[in-house]
Design a protein around this motif. Structure first.
Motif, mmCIF file in Angstrom:
data_model
loop_
_atom_site.group_PDB
_atom_site.id
_atom_site.type_symbol
_atom_site.label_atom_id
_atom_site.label_comp_id
_atom_site.label_asym_id
_atom_site.label_seq_id
_atom_site.Cartn_x
_atom_site.Cartn_y
_atom_site.Cartn_z
ATOM 1 N N TRP A 51 20.211 -3.900 8.605
ATOM 2 C CA TRP A 51 20.617 -4.288 7.251
ATOM 3 C C TRP A 51 19.665 -3.696 6.213
ATOM 4 O O TRP A 51 18.441 -3.709 6.406
ATOM 5 N N PRO A 52 20.180 -3.215 5.094
ATOM 6 C CA PRO A 52 19.302 -2.851 3.982
ATOM 7 C C PRO A 52 18.586 -4.090 3.447
ATOM 8 O O PRO A 52 19.219 -5.131 3.218
ATOM 9 N N VAL A 53 17.279 -3.982 3.261
ATOM 10 C CA VAL A 53 16.448 -5.105 2.820
ATOM 11 C C VAL A 53 15.871 -4.783 1.444
ATOM 12 O O VAL A 53 15.333 -3.696 1.227
ATOM 13 N N GLY A 54 15.974 -5.743 0.519
ATOM 14 C CA GLY A 54 15.359 -5.619 -0.793
ATOM 15 C C GLY A 54 14.368 -6.747 -1.005
ATOM 16 O O GLY A 54 14.738 -7.924 -0.889
ATOM 17 N N VAL A 55 13.114 -6.407 -1.280
ATOM 18 C CA VAL A 55 12.072 -7.396 -1.542
ATOM 19 C C VAL A 55 11.715 -7.323 -3.022
ATOM 20 O O VAL A 55 11.460 -6.247 -3.552
ATOM 21 N N PHE A 56 11.699 -8.484 -3.677
ATOM 22 C CA PHE A 56 11.355 -8.586 -5.093
ATOM 23 C C PHE A 56 10.210 -9.585 -5.219
ATOM 24 O O PHE A 56 10.400 -10.776 -5.002
ATOM 25 N N GLN A 57 9.023 -9.095 -5.546
ATOM 26 C CA GLN A 57 7.849 -9.969 -5.690
ATOM 27 C C GLN A 57 7.652 -10.294 -7.160
ATOM 28 O O GLN A 57 7.587 -9.390 -7.991
ATOM 29 N N PHE A 58 7.499 -11.578 -7.466
ATOM 30 C CA PHE A 58 7.467 -11.999 -8.859
ATOM 31 C C PHE A 58 6.098 -12.326 -9.406
ATOM 32 O O PHE A 58 5.821 -12.021 -10.550
ATOM 33 N N VAL A 59 5.219 -12.973 -8.673
ATOM 34 C CA VAL A 59 3.967 -13.383 -9.299
ATOM 35 C C VAL A 59 2.723 -12.864 -8.610
ATOM 36 O O VAL A 59 1.637 -13.018 -9.127
ATOM 37 N N GLY A 76 11.080 0.724 7.329
ATOM 38 C CA GLY A 76 12.242 1.193 6.584
ATOM 39 C C GLY A 76 12.377 2.701 6.592
ATOM 40 O O GLY A 76 13.492 3.230 6.574
ATOM 41 N N ASP A 77 11.251 3.392 6.629
ATOM 42 C CA ASP A 77 11.266 4.856 6.648
ATOM 43 C C ASP A 77 11.416 5.431 8.058
ATOM 44 O O ASP A 77 11.556 6.644 8.220
ATOM 45 N N SER A 78 11.384 4.579 9.074
ATOM 46 C CA SER A 78 11.391 5.064 10.460
ATOM 47 C C SER A 78 12.754 5.579 10.905
ATOM 48 O O SER A 78 12.843 6.322 11.882
ATOM 49 N N GLY A 79 13.806 5.171 10.214
ATOM 50 C CA GLY A 79 15.147 5.581 10.620
ATOM 51 C C GLY A 79 15.697 4.807 11.793
ATOM 52 O O GLY A 79 16.780 5.104 12.291
ATOM 53 N N GLU A 80 14.984 3.784 12.240
ATOM 54 C CA GLU A 80 15.432 3.027 13.411
ATOM 55 C C GLU A 80 16.170 1.748 13.067
ATOM 56 O O GLU A 80 16.947 1.265 13.864
ATOM 57 N N GLY A 81 15.904 1.154 11.919
ATOM 58 C CA GLY A 81 16.581 -0.082 11.524
ATOM 59 C C GLY A 81 17.188 0.107 10.146
ATOM 60 O O GLY A 81 17.621 1.198 9.787
ATOM 61 N N GLY A 82 17.183 -0.961 9.366
ATOM 62 C CA GLY A 82 17.695 -0.869 8.011
ATOM 63 C C GLY A 82 16.691 -0.224 7.067
ATOM 64 O O GLY A 82 15.525 -0.039 7.407
ATOM 65 N N THR A 83 17.157 0.119 5.882
ATOM 66 C CA THR A 83 16.264 0.630 4.850
ATOM 67 C C THR A 83 15.535 -0.537 4.196
ATOM 68 O O THR A 83 15.997 -1.683 4.259
ATOM 69 N N VAL A 84 14.393 -0.259 3.576
ATOM 70 C CA VAL A 84 13.615 -1.294 2.900
ATOM 71 C C VAL A 84 13.222 -0.791 1.520
ATOM 72 O O VAL A 84 12.672 0.310 1.397
ATOM 73 N N ALA A 85 13.509 -1.587 0.494
ATOM 74 C CA ALA A 85 13.053 -1.299 -0.869
ATOM 75 C C ALA A 85 12.166 -2.451 -1.308
ATOM 76 O O ALA A 85 12.504 -3.622 -1.097
ATOM 77 N N TRP A 86 11.027 -2.136 -1.910
ATOM 78 C CA TRP A 86 10.045 -3.151 -2.304
ATOM 79 C C TRP A 86 9.808 -3.041 -3.798
ATOM 80 O O TRP A 86 9.380 -2.007 -4.278
ATOM 81 N N HIS A 87 10.115 -4.097 -4.532
ATOM 82 C CA HIS A 87 10.025 -4.086 -5.988
ATOM 83 C C HIS A 87 8.980 -5.098 -6.447
ATOM 84 O O HIS A 87 9.044 -6.267 -6.070
ATOM 85 N N LYS A 88 8.039 -4.636 -7.262
ATOM 86 C CA LYS A 88 7.063 -5.535 -7.879
ATOM 87 C C LYS A 88 7.449 -5.683 -9.335
ATOM 88 O O LYS A 88 7.577 -4.690 -10.052
ATOM 89 N N MET A 89 7.629 -6.908 -9.768
ATOM 90 C CA MET A 89 8.154 -7.174 -11.095
ATOM 91 C C MET A 89 7.058 -7.030 -12.139
ATOM 92 O O MET A 89 6.258 -7.936 -12.343
ATOM 93 N N GLY A 90 6.994 -5.879 -12.799
ATOM 94 C CA GLY A 90 5.980 -5.645 -13.813
ATOM 95 C C GLY A 90 4.596 -5.645 -13.201
ATOM 96 O O GLY A 90 4.385 -5.174 -12.086
ATOM 97 N N GLU A 91 3.650 -6.199 -13.915
ATOM 98 C CA GLU A 91 2.275 -6.273 -13.422
ATOM 99 C C GLU A 91 2.058 -7.464 -12.512
ATOM 100 O O GLU A 91 1.001 -7.653 -11.961
ATOM 101 N N GLY A 92 3.071 -8.317 -12.419
ATOM 102 C CA GLY A 92 2.897 -9.512 -11.607
ATOM 103 C C GLY A 92 1.990 -10.522 -12.292
ATOM 104 O O GLY A 92 1.569 -10.358 -13.428
#
Length: 200
Positions: A51-59, A76-92
């Motif tokens: 599954w594509p995974v999206g992580v959103f960190q807020f604080v 996520g970059d390995s090509g073996e499972g789902g993709t992974v995107a990691w988002h940091k919200m501003g400066e946190g």
């Protein structure tokens, strides 16, 4: 739930398979350690399912080097499972005072939430981690009614897990799964600060 069997099967017209595979809204809250850790463990399971995974960190500060981020990005970059995107919200925001005003942090949090709504509408990910998302809700930076409406009407098969202390009652009511992490004892009680490999 002995042997993984539900105690009650609702008369909702769904087949066992349909009920088993419906997307979940999950909340990890409470004063104890392990809320984010458990959510990232679920993200690993989602990655393993492809599954594509999206992580959103807020604080958490955007400068923190979080172990789960590195591991999930590599996977996520390995090509073996789902993709992974990691988002940091501003400066946190962290437990120490950081540059910027509450208005700046609130604006960053609101923009982060708007991005999540766009991703939900586009069905960008199959599994979302909204890490420490209860705090901008508690501080009034993001409207609870908007969050509940968007999460309960999300299309497709998108699972969402939200972490953080003091989850508001409206979010708990809307969730399918709520886990409260209790604190029995913590090293900080004895004056010990967080350490690498345990907290990050």
């Amino acid at each position: 739930m002995p042997q993984g069997k539900p105690e009650h099967v609702p008369d909702d017209g769904l087949t066992t398979r349909q009920r088993r595979n419906r997307p979940l809204l999950m909340v990890h809250t409470g004063p104890g350690k392990g809320k984010s850790t458990a959510a990232f463990g679920m993200a690993l399971r989602a990655w393993n399912q492809g599954w594509p995974v999206g992580v959103f960190q807020f604080v958490k500060s955007a400068k923190w080097k979080v172990g789960e981020e590195r591991a999930l990005r590599v996977l996520g970059d390995s090509g073996e499972g789902g993709t992974v995107a990691w988002h940091k919200m501003g400066e946190g925001w962290s437990w120490i005072q950081r540059p910027g005003t509450d208005a700046d942090h609130a604006a960053d949090a609101r923009e982060g939430w708007e991005q999540i709504k766009r991703d939900l509408a586009a069905e960008t990910y199959r599994f979302y981690v909204l890490d420490e998302f209860t705090y901008p809700l508690k501080w009034g930076w993001i409207e609870l009614d908007d969050v509940v409406a968007a999460l309960t009407s999300r299309p497709g098969d998108q699972h969402v897990v939200i972490t953080g202390r003091d989850a508001p009652a409206g979010l708990l009511d809307a969730a399918d799964l709520v886990t409260e992490m209790g604190k029995v004892k913590h090293p900080m009680d004895a004056g010990q600060k967080g350490q690498r490999g345990i907290e990050w």
